[in-house]
Design a protein around this motif. Structure first.
Motif, mmCIF file in Angstrom:
data_model
loop_
_atom_site.group_PDB
_atom_site.id
_atom_site.type_symbol
_atom_site.label_atom_id
_atom_site.label_comp_id
_atom_site.label_asym_id
_atom_site.label_seq_id
_atom_site.Cartn_x
_atom_site.Cartn_y
_atom_site.Cartn_z
ATOM 1 N N ARG A 1 52.014 29.565 48.581
ATOM 2 C CA ARG A 1 53.455 29.361 48.711
ATOM 3 C C ARG A 1 54.208 30.407 47.899
ATOM 4 N N HIS A 2 54.908 30.016 46.847
ATOM 5 C CA HIS A 2 55.677 30.970 46.049
ATOM 6 C C HIS A 2 54.956 31.346 44.758
ATOM 7 N N THR A 3 53.656 31.099 44.698
ATOM 8 C CA THR A 3 52.885 31.419 43.502
ATOM 9 C C THR A 3 51.780 32.406 43.860
ATOM 10 N N TRP A 4 51.651 33.440 43.067
ATOM 11 C CA TRP A 4 50.567 34.410 43.219
ATOM 12 C C TRP A 4 49.625 34.220 42.057
ATOM 13 N N VAL A 5 48.350 34.159 42.346
ATOM 14 C CA VAL A 5 47.333 34.015 41.311
ATOM 15 C C VAL A 5 46.466 35.264 41.333
ATOM 16 N N ILE A 6 46.290 35.876 40.179
ATOM 17 C CA ILE A 6 45.416 37.036 40.050
ATOM 18 C C ILE A 6 44.184 36.584 39.286
ATOM 19 N N SER A 7 43.038 36.697 39.943
ATOM 20 C CA SER A 7 41.768 36.310 39.333
ATOM 21 C C SER A 7 40.936 37.557 39.086
ATOM 22 N N GLU A 8 40.429 37.694 37.899
ATOM 23 C CA GLU A 8 39.564 38.825 37.580
ATOM 24 C C GLU A 8 38.195 38.602 38.226
ATOM 25 N N PRO A 9 37.499 39.688 38.580
ATOM 26 C CA PRO A 9 36.200 39.552 39.258
ATOM 27 C C PRO A 9 35.183 38.714 38.498
ATOM 28 N N ASP A 10 35.256 38.703 37.171
ATOM 29 C CA ASP A 10 34.281 37.934 36.399
ATOM 30 C C ASP A 10 34.588 36.433 36.424
ATOM 31 N N GLY A 11 35.762 36.062 36.971
ATOM 32 C CA GLY A 11 36.134 34.657 37.071
ATOM 33 C C GLY A 11 36.545 34.024 35.767
ATOM 34 N N LYS A 12 36.663 34.804 34.696
ATOM 35 C CA LYS A 12 36.964 34.241 33.376
ATOM 36 C C LYS A 12 38.452 34.154 33.085
ATOM 37 N N SER B 1 48.957 33.241 36.811
ATOM 38 C CA SER B 1 49.801 32.735 37.900
ATOM 39 C C SER B 1 51.216 33.249 37.734
ATOM 40 N N TYR B 2 51.786 33.742 38.822
ATOM 41 C CA TYR B 2 53.146 34.286 38.824
ATOM 42 C C TYR B 2 53.972 33.523 39.845
ATOM 43 N N THR B 3 55.205 33.187 39.490
ATOM 44 C CA THR B 3 56.137 32.562 40.411
ATOM 45 C C THR B 3 57.010 33.647 41.010
ATOM 46 N N CYS B 4 57.049 33.711 42.345
ATOM 47 C CA CYS B 4 57.825 34.760 43.008
ATOM 48 C C CYS B 4 59.281 34.361 43.144
ATOM 49 N N LEU B 5 60.141 35.311 42.821
ATOM 50 C CA LEU B 5 61.584 35.106 42.884
ATOM 51 C C LEU B 5 62.209 36.187 43.765
ATOM 52 N N PRO B 6 63.277 35.954 44.480
ATOM 53 C CA PRO B 6 63.891 34.641 44.661
ATOM 54 C C PRO B 6 63.000 33.754 45.525
ATOM 55 N N ARG B 7 63.190 32.469 45.415
ATOM 56 C CA ARG B 7 62.327 31.519 46.091
ATOM 57 C C ARG B 7 62.362 31.652 47.609
ATOM 58 N N GLY B 8 63.423 32.139 48.190
ATOM 59 C CA GLY B 8 63.522 32.275 49.640
ATOM 60 C C GLY B 8 62.644 33.370 50.218
ATOM 61 N N MET B 9 62.248 34.309 49.387
ATOM 62 C CA MET B 9 61.402 35.393 49.872
ATOM 63 C C MET B 9 59.975 34.881 50.033
ATOM 64 N N GLN B 10 59.332 35.308 51.097
ATOM 65 C CA GLN B 10 57.969 34.888 51.356
ATOM 66 C C GLN B 10 57.121 36.090 51.728
ATOM 67 N N ASP C 1 57.481 37.090 31.744
ATOM 68 C CA ASP C 1 57.902 35.729 32.106
ATOM 69 C C ASP C 1 57.071 35.153 33.251
ATOM 70 N N MET C 2 55.958 35.821 33.603
ATOM 71 C CA MET C 2 55.030 35.372 34.642
ATOM 72 C C MET C 2 55.738 35.132 35.981
ATOM 73 N N THR C 3 56.605 36.084 36.339
ATOM 74 C CA THR C 3 57.269 36.035 37.631
ATOM 75 C C THR C 3 56.903 37.296 38.420
ATOM 76 N N CYS C 4 57.180 37.269 39.693
ATOM 77 C CA CYS C 4 57.022 38.466 40.510
ATOM 78 C C CYS C 4 58.227 38.557 41.439
ATOM 79 N N THR C 5 58.572 39.769 41.788
ATOM 80 C CA THR C 5 59.716 39.995 42.653
ATOM 81 C C THR C 5 59.292 40.898 43.810
ATOM 82 N N PHE C 6 60.023 40.772 44.900
ATOM 83 C CA PHE C 6 59.775 41.578 46.083
ATOM 84 C C PHE C 6 60.707 42.788 46.051
ATOM 85 N N ARG C 7 60.151 43.975 46.263
ATOM 86 C CA ARG C 7 60.970 45.185 46.369
ATOM 87 C C ARG C 7 60.789 45.736 47.768
#
Length: 118
Positions: A7-18, A22-31, A61-67
Motif C-alpha cells: 500500500r503506502h509503505t515501502w520496506v527495504i530488506s537487506e539480503p542477509d535478512g537481518k 519501513s518508509y511511509t510514502c507521502l503524499p498518501r494519494g500517490m501510488q 523521518d522514515m518517509t518516501c516521496t515520489f518525484r
C-alpha cells in the motif's frame, strides 16, 4: 536490498535478512503500480497516478516521496500499454510504454535521467 511495496509503505530488506526499514510514502494519494530498482541499486522507479516517478527515501523521518520524471497518461487497457518502467543497463534512462498517442497505439518512451537531475 530487496524492496517491497505494501500500500503506502515501502520496506527495504537487506539480503542477509537481518535488517528491515519501513518508509511511509507521502503524499498518501500517490501510488506505485509497478516498481523497479536500478541496476546499481541507488534508484527506484515506479508508475502510478499517470506518472513515472523516482522514489526518494528519507531516513530522517522514515518517509518516501515520489518525484515525477514523466507523465504516461496510459489508458491501462492492456499490458502492452501499461507503463511498467525499466532502467537502461547504464541506469541513465527509464523506458516505459503507453498509449497516450491514441487508443490502441502502444508507444515506447525514453526519459533521460541526467536531464532530470537524477
Amino acid at each position: 536490498p530487496k524492496f517491497t511495496n505494501i500500500r503506502h509503505t515501502w520496506v527495504i530488506s537487506e539480503p542477509d535478512g537481518k535488517s528491515e526499514r519501513s518508509y511511509t510514502c507521502l503524499p498518501r494519494g500517490m501510488q506505485a503500480g509497478h516498481s523497479i530498482q536500478s541496476h546499481d541499486g541507488t534508484m527506484v522507479a515506479a508508475d502510478g497516478n499517470d506518472f513515472v516517478s523516482l522514489i526518494e527515501f528519507h531516513d530522517a523521518d522514515m518517509t518516501c516521496t515520489f518525484r515525477p520524471v514523466a507523465t504516461h497518461n496510459s489508458t491501462m487497457s492492456g499490458n502492452f500499454v501499461h507503463p511498467h518502467p525499466s532502467f537502461s543497463n547504464d541506469d541513465r534512462y527509464i523506458v516505459f510504454a503507453t498509449d497516450m498517442g491514441g487508443k490502441d497505439r502502444g508507444n515506447i518512451y525514453l526519459v533521460d535521467l541526467h536531464s532530470k537531475g537524477a
